[in-house]
Design a protein around this motif. Sequence first.
Motif, PDB file in Angstrom:
ATOM      1  N   ARG A 199       2.976  -0.999   1.190  1.00 45.94           N
ATOM      2  CA  ARG A 199       2.187   0.128   0.681  1.00 45.94           C
ATOM      3  C   ARG A 199       1.074   0.569   1.649  1.00 45.94           C
ATOM      4  NH1 ARG A 199       1.526   3.158  -4.156  1.00 45.94           N
ATOM      5  NH2 ARG A 199       0.067   4.794  -3.530  1.00 45.94           N
TER       6      ARG A 199
ATOM      7  N   ASP B 103       0.473   4.431   2.863  1.00 43.90           N
ATOM      8  CA  ASP B 103      -0.810   5.120   2.666  1.00 43.90           C
ATOM      9  C   ASP B 103      -1.339   5.706   3.975  1.00 43.90           C
ATOM     10  OD1 ASP B 103      -0.768   4.555  -0.037  1.00 43.90           O
ATOM     11  OD2 ASP B 103      -2.050   2.789   0.136  1.00 43.90           O
TER      12      ASP B 103
ATOM     13  N   ARG C  14       1.099  10.926  -0.708  1.00 40.97           N
ATOM     14  CA  ARG C  14       1.480  10.359  -1.997  1.00 40.97           C
ATOM     15  C   ARG C  14       2.769   9.574  -1.857  1.00 40.97           C
ATOM     16  NH1 ARG C  14       1.767  13.245  -8.014  1.00 40.97           N
ATOM     17  NH2 ARG C  14       2.664  11.432  -9.076  1.00 40.97           N
TER      18      ARG C  14
END
Length: 280
Positions: free
Chosen positions: A143, A147, A152
Amino acid sequence: MDTAFIGIGSMGAAMVPNLVAAGHDVGVWNRNPEPARALQGVTVLGSPAEAFQRDVVLTMLADDAAVRSVVVDSGALRSARPGCVHVMMATISPALAAELVALHAEAGVAYVAAPVFGIPAVAAAAKLNIVAAGPAQALATVRPLFDAMGQRVWPLGDDPLRANVAKIAGNMMISLAIEAMSEAVALGESYGLAGADFLDIVTTTLFASPSYQRYGKRIATGAYEAGFKLTLGLKDVDLALDAAAARQVALPAARIVQQRMHAAIDRGMGGKDWSAFGQA
């Protein structure tokens, strides 16, 4: 994070600097090493196998054949370090995606599908939309990389095929939007309505979306020299039709677009932006 990026085309070259800027240790591999050497703050890797010795491998390759050659046939996946997470960011077929899920399980490598919506300029601005699916722990691990590259992340569960199909279906919709605008402009111009005037109206009212606006400008001006190549657009429409056939789903509009794309390529337009097929 100790990361490798495989595939330094126009998208990869735009994505990697954002990973470096976010503080990740990035190694890159490309068939032609020159684009990799042009990137600042990265380590140029000698082989795909070397890439799979890192904690996370991100791949952004052109098509199924390239993925199979680089990831599978090279032996890189079989030699991956324990605990490695592989993130497939390329647009590939559901059939290959299913095969990769099985091959990764055999190799003990976590597999995540995370194709993106966006062009190189969007990638450079770290504004990609990333559709992601795979094991929850692997998704959590990568993740921070998502990011750094996107605005998104759209989680789609634990089955990587869902992310692949979302990407294929989304690209098919863009091709249908191009066809819709091209047909509407042809109708309007037959009655003396300037295409640019008509598209200005509909892309700021009824269809005020990035894809309509981006490709509407190309159709209005006839500027097809740069962008997503028509040959790659045809590849994605082919993927959609093949995926539909595997589940007995009819896509009649996509079949028309496929025929129009072939006609445009036959006229020598394969290297132009895919919105050019509407003029074939």
